[in-house]
Design a protein around this motif. Structure first.
Motif, PDB file in Angstrom:
ATOM      1  N   SER A  15       1.042  -1.274   0.016  1.00 50.19           N
ATOM      2  CA  SER A  15       0.313   0.119   0.074  1.00 50.19           C
ATOM      3  C   SER A  15       0.775   1.279  -0.140  1.00 50.19           C
ATOM      4  O   SER A  15       0.277   2.197  -0.278  1.00 50.19           O
ATOM      5  N   ASP A  57      -6.657   4.858   5.384  1.00 47.60           N
ATOM      6  CA  ASP A  57      -5.972   3.630   5.424  1.00 47.60           C
ATOM      7  C   ASP A  57      -6.286   2.491   6.510  1.00 47.60           C
ATOM      8  O   ASP A  57      -6.467   2.927   7.669  1.00 47.60           O
ATOM      9  N   TYR A  65      -4.988  -2.158   9.073  1.00 52.14           N
ATOM     10  CA  TYR A  65      -5.007  -3.086  10.315  1.00 52.14           C
ATOM     11  C   TYR A  65      -6.473  -3.190  10.568  1.00 52.14           C
ATOM     12  O   TYR A  65      -6.908  -4.073  11.641  1.00 52.14           O
ATOM     13  N   SER A  83       0.077  -6.996   3.686  1.00 50.07           N
ATOM     14  CA  SER A  83       1.320  -7.179   4.410  1.00 50.07           C
ATOM     15  C   SER A  83       1.049  -7.731   5.740  1.00 50.07           C
ATOM     16  O   SER A  83       1.954  -8.329   6.669  1.00 50.07           O
TER      17      SER A  83
HETATM   18  C1  LIG Z   1      -1.013   2.510   8.709  1.00 54.45           C
HETATM   19  C2  LIG Z   1      -0.266   1.514   7.592  1.00 54.45           C
HETATM   20  N1  LIG Z   1      -0.535   1.872   6.458  1.00 54.45           N
HETATM   21  C3  LIG Z   1       0.223   1.125   5.370  1.00 54.45           C
HETATM   22  C4  LIG Z   1       1.272   0.422   5.860  1.00 54.45           C
HETATM   23  C5  LIG Z   1       2.132  -0.124   4.417  1.00 54.45           C
HETATM   24  O1  LIG Z   1       1.930  -1.523   4.346  1.00 54.45           O
HETATM   25  P1  LIG Z   1       2.602  -1.974   2.874  1.00 54.45           P
HETATM   26  O2  LIG Z   1       3.445  -3.013   3.487  1.00 54.45           O
HETATM   27  O3  LIG Z   1       1.105  -2.570   2.185  1.00 54.45           O
HETATM   28  O4  LIG Z   1       3.097  -1.059   2.172  1.00 54.45           O
HETATM   29  C6  LIG Z   1       1.557   0.212   7.129  1.00 54.45           C
HETATM   30  C7  LIG Z   1       2.663  -0.751   7.541  1.00 54.45           C
HETATM   31  O5  LIG Z   1       3.262  -0.665   8.397  1.00 54.45           O
HETATM   32  C8  LIG Z   1       0.854   0.851   7.991  1.00 54.45           C
HETATM   33  O6  LIG Z   1       1.363   0.798   9.141  1.00 54.45           O
END
Ligand SMILES: Cc1ncc(COP(=O)(O)O)c(C=O)c1O
Length: 376
Positions: free
Chosen positions: A93, A198, A201, A230
């Protein structure tokens, strides 16, 4: 020798510091066993269905990935009850965050987020020469909606609002009615302003008053939702995430997307992981159980923490142990436990702990316990 040739906004970038790797910690401290509770990874590993799909996909590695991500988009569309055109696939992301900022903002313009928001928003903005305006948090580290709306009103050159719900590293969130009100108020304050929410989680959430993603989009077409494979799907190393939003937004962003931004193994693994509901359930249950166990331990030691909806907890090292977050991090490192300082968020007294398996957590509890006993 060449550094002066870089534009100011690149020279001023503070490099991202990822969680300290296990092997590096073993080498540095001469340790045989080290646990990493530093990067909000899935302690159960990856979805077994994804691993199986990856093995099968290895024979096709000489081919370029499907640039349209047809199969993954179809699976996601079915799973979410949306259309393929309402999806954008990224190399994690983070890639989607980067793409959205590149497409919406010109250098010199701004994005809006909050203090202690997930750091990628500001980093991706700064790489493009885009400023980040931050609204304050309240004393519980929850975003202040009025402050966000004021920034929207006062800054016509701000093009996007970013909010992680729940946020990393705080674990806190804007509850249902507040978030829906905020999304409406932003639309009223500025027509055309995009709100990126976002939900990295979301799968870990237990609170009943946290707005489900589907209440945000398609209910509001100025909202873009970010999701990732992820975390609960355990595919952080493959780099695959996506956004859900209005087709007219993504049609434009697709023009700027690198055609092969998501690799072929990530695409097939994500498709398989999405079907692996048993793995998601297991990871969710483990997180609920172990997050509670952590909370109980912390309460016992009188170490304050922020109630979290993620797979991590933010603890107060200052009040709990009389030291800064970095000092507590260094103490635990020597004991073979890697945690995550959050001084880069301006949270010098705090330290973030990712929830692990019971045996990983026990190693961390022993380190905390020894420190508590020493300070008595
Ligand atoms: C709030 C938040 N958004 C996005 C991500 C990024 O995830 P990605 O591994 O999909 O790039 C993280 C990763 O720690 C995150 O904590």
């Amino acid at each position: 020798m060449y550094s002066k040739n870089f534009p100011d906004h690149i020279q001023k970038l503070v490099p991202y510091v990822p969680g300290k790797p296990i092997e590096e910690t073993k080498r540095e401290f001469g340790l045989k066993s080290v646990v990493k509770l530093a990067s909000n990874e899935n302690p159960l590993g990856s979805s077994p269905k994804a691993i199986k799909a990856i093995k099968k996909g290895l024979s096709e590695l000489h081919r370029y990935p499907d640039a349209s991500a047809f199969a993954l988009k179809s699976a996601l569309a079915k799973f979410l009850g949306r259309k393929r055109e309402e999806l954008l696939i990224g190399n994690g992301s983070n890639d989607v965050i980067d793409l959205i900022i590149r497409c919406f903002c010109k250098p010199g313009e701004a994005i809006i987020t909050t203090d202690a928001a997930f750091v990628a928003y500001e980093v991706c903005a700064q790489v493009q020469g885009v400023r980040t305006l931050k609204a304050r948090l309240d004393e519980n580290l929850v975003p202040d909606s009025d402050a966000i709306v004021k920034l929207v009103r006062d800054n016509p050159d701000a093009k996007l609002v970013f909010l992680a719900n729940p946020n990393n590293p705080t674990g806190t969130y804007l509850p249902n009615s507040d978030l829906l009100k905020l999304v409406k108020r932003i639309k009223e304050a500025r027509e055309g302003m995009i709100v990126v929410l976002d939900y990295a989680y979301w799968e870990y959430v237990t609170a009943q008053d946290l707005t489900p993603p589907e209440k945000l989009y398609p209910a509001f077409d100025h909202v873009v939702l970010l999701r990732t494979f992820s975390k609960i799907y355990g595919l952080a190393g493959l780099r695959i995430g996506y956004a859900v939003g209005h087709p007219s937004i993504f049609a434009m962003i697709e023009r700027a997307r690198q055609p092969f931004n998501s690799n072929s193994l990530a695409l097939i693994a994500a498709e398989a992981a999405l079907q692996d509901r048993a793995f998601v359930k297991k990871a969710f249950s483990l997180n609920v159980r172990e997050r509670k166990a952590w909370e109980k331990k912390l309460e016992g030691w009188k170490v304050p923490f922020y109630p979290s909806q993620g797979n991590f907890l933010l603890v107060n090292a200052k009040i709990g142990f009389g030291m800064s977050g970095v000092e507590l991090f260094n103490h635990c490192l020597r004991e073979g436990v890697i945690l995550r300082p959050v001084a880069n968020y301006g949270l010098h007294d705090l330290l973030r702990i990712s929830i692990g398996t019971r045996s990983e957590n026990e190693k961390a509890w022993k380190a905390f316990d020894r420190l508590k006993r020493k300070s008595k």
